[in-house]
Design an enzyme around this catalytic site. Structure first.
Site: not given
Ligand code: ATP
Length: 492
Positions: A104, A106-108, A111, A331-332, A335
């Site tokens: 999925g 990044p940041g979802t 980890t 411009h803004e 929009h």
């Molecule tokens: P990457 O693909 O970049 O490694 P990732 O999917 O592993 O990213 P994480 O490292 O799990 O993302 O999430 C980064 C931070 O975002 C977490 O430490 C947390 O603070 C926040 N976060 C992300 N998803 C959630 C969630 N579902 N619930 C709560 N916090 C979240």
């Protein structure tokens, strides 16, 4: 200390040998080459440091600490049941699950899911990133893979646990399709070693290992990794929907003092497309904003400011000239008016304050999460993109370079229309349309919408002038103020 002692000992030895009349030149060459190799390998030597989570030092994370992602959590937990109910699984002769792939954007929370899996299965948790394995030198990556697996077994024994979760982030770096890299010998050896180690995982071992891989690009992975018996399960971890965003916001607001006017549901609606990491950053930025303003509670305005900051970057002290500011205001407003005409109530804020790359911006309140768009809606979005430059031309006689980003987005939208079969080309595959035909169709679609929006805005010249003067004085105009003025203008 140990290293200094060894260096001292080696130097003393060398000095002694030199005194005895031994020729040290070949030795010096050998030692020099070894040190050079070590430095090139990245200062980590042949072995890398893997992140190990220990109960005592790292707070262990549970599935309930992860907001949204209900489907991913359910699928992941289902897969883990075989480990939790090991005896039952053994009785039925179920072979152990060796790998789960989390795929999925990044940041979802991939980890976080892997860490929660470690707690759920009462396992030790070791984390490494795909890029840590691959070096220029053949054999180094494979050695690190072996070391990671043996480290996992050792740690589990030290901590008295029966399971170990090995988390490999960016697994596509080490598990990409074989034979595609220029230095492919090293890449292939590393991947082969991972396959060998995974094949070596047995049901009746003292320590059961589960490999959890995470990737943003599952399509790049070698098919050998995905075949049954290796990464058996693929769990999709998507961007959170509105409900998911609300629960992530609630998690990250825990322990933060919120003012009464904070409406997390509205924030969840306004943050379509934000990942969990974005939302975490949003709550943090809001708290920083409140601290800077000397408040003891975080207010709604701090959150709204943080939304803009997370999307566009930090407010910049850039001061465009007076003429430029006038142009940015037109411009803004172009929009913003086009957005209100396409969908009433959609503008949240218009500002000429510079942020990140943008000299000014109009933020729209996204409607409830949307996955489908009709031709009329896509045309409306194209008109909104083009309206900035159209307003500049209408009020100042010519456009400017400020519209480049808008044009790029408008071209993407036009291509989306072609892909959806909404263009005169009919139902086509974008990649099979000759470039010249594609270019001609995109230009035609954009020219048509440009004409339409120019005709619309021509009726609002007076209002554009009045609102631009106001925007220059106040710098920011709220959506409801704009709507009031538009309604008055339409009524008169
Ligand atoms: P990457 O693909 O970049 O490694 P990732 O999917 O592993 O990213 P994480 O490292 O799990 O993302 O999430 C980064 C931070 O975002 C977490 O430490 C947390 O603070 C926040 N976060 C992300 N998803 C959630 C969630 N579902 N619930 C709560 N916090 C979240």
């Amino acid at each position: 200390m140990k290293r200094e002692f060894t260096v001292g000992l080696v130097l003393a030895g060398l000095f002694f040998l030199a005194m005895q009349g031994v020729n040290l030149l070949p030795w010096a060459f050998l030692v020099g080459s070894f040190i050079f190799l070590m430095v090139m390998v990245g200062g980590r030597g042949l072995s890398a440091k893997f992140h190990v989570v220990r109960d005592a030092t790292d707070k262990q994370l549970a599935f309930s600490d992860i907001g949204g992602q209900e489907v991913a959590k359910r699928e992941f937990k289902e897969a883990l049941e075989f480990i939790v109910k090991q005896e039952g699984a053994e009785k039925l002769g179920i072979r152990p699950l060796k790998g789960i792939l989390l795929s999925g954007p990044p940041g979802t929370g991939k980890t976080l899911l892997a860490k929660a899996a470690a707690r759920y299965t009462d396992a030790v948790f070791l984390a490494a990133s795909g890029s840590e394995f691959v070096e220029m030198y053949a054999g180094v990556g494979a050695q690190r893979v072996r070391e990671l697996f043996s480290r996992a077994r050792q740690e589990a024994k030290v901590q008295g646990k029966k399971n170990a979760v090995i988390f490999i982030d960016e697994i596509e770096v080490l598990g990409g399709k074989r034979g595609q890299h220029s230095s492919h010998l090293e890449y292939d050896q590393t991947l082969n070693e991972l396959l060998v180690q995974m094949d070596g995982i047995k049901a009746k071992e003292d320590v059961r290992i589960l490999v959890v891989g995470a990737t943003n690009r599952a399509d790049l992975l070698d098919s050998a990794l995905l075949r049954p018996g290796r990464f058996d399960r693929i769990v999709k971890v998507e961007l959170p929907d509105c409900q998911g965003r609300l629960s992530i916001l609630k998690i990250h607001c825990q322990g933060k003092p919120l003012a009464e006017n904070v409406d997390l549901e509205k924030l969840a609606r306004d943050t379509f497309g934000f990942s969990g990491a974005h939302l975490e950053s949003l709550t943090n930025e809001a708290a920083i904003g409140a601290l800077r303003a000397g408040k003891d509670k975080i207010e709604m305005e701090d959150f709204l400011e943080a939304v803009d900051k997370v999307i566009m970057g930090e407010k910049l002290p850039r001061r465009p000239s007076k003429d430029e500011r006038q142009r940015i205001a037109y411009h803004e407003l172009g929009h913003a008016i086009a957005a209100e005409l396409a969908e009433e109530g959609s503008v949240a804020v218009v500002t000429i304050v510079s942020r990140g790359e943008a000299l000014g911006y109009t933020r729209q309140t996204p409607p409830p999460d949307r996955y489908l768009y009709t031709a009329r809606e896509l045309k409306g979005q194209i008109r909104i993109c083009l309206a900035g430059a159209v307003a500049e031309k209408l009020m100042l006689g010519e456009g400017s370079t400020g519209a480049a980003g808008d044009y790029k987005r408008a071209v993407e939208l036009a291509k989306k229309m072609i892909q959806a079969g909404f263009s005169p080309l009919g139902i086509v595959s974008l990649k099979d349309v000759p470039k010249s035909d594609l270019h001609r169709t995109v230009s035609k679609l954009l020219a048509q919408e440009e004409k339409e929006v120019a005709a619309e805005l021509a009726g609002f010249k007076d209002l554009l002038r009045e609102l631009a003067a106001e925007l220059l004085a106040k710098e920011t105009l709220e959506g409801h103020e704009l709507r009031k003025r538009l309604a008055l203008r339409k009524a008169s």
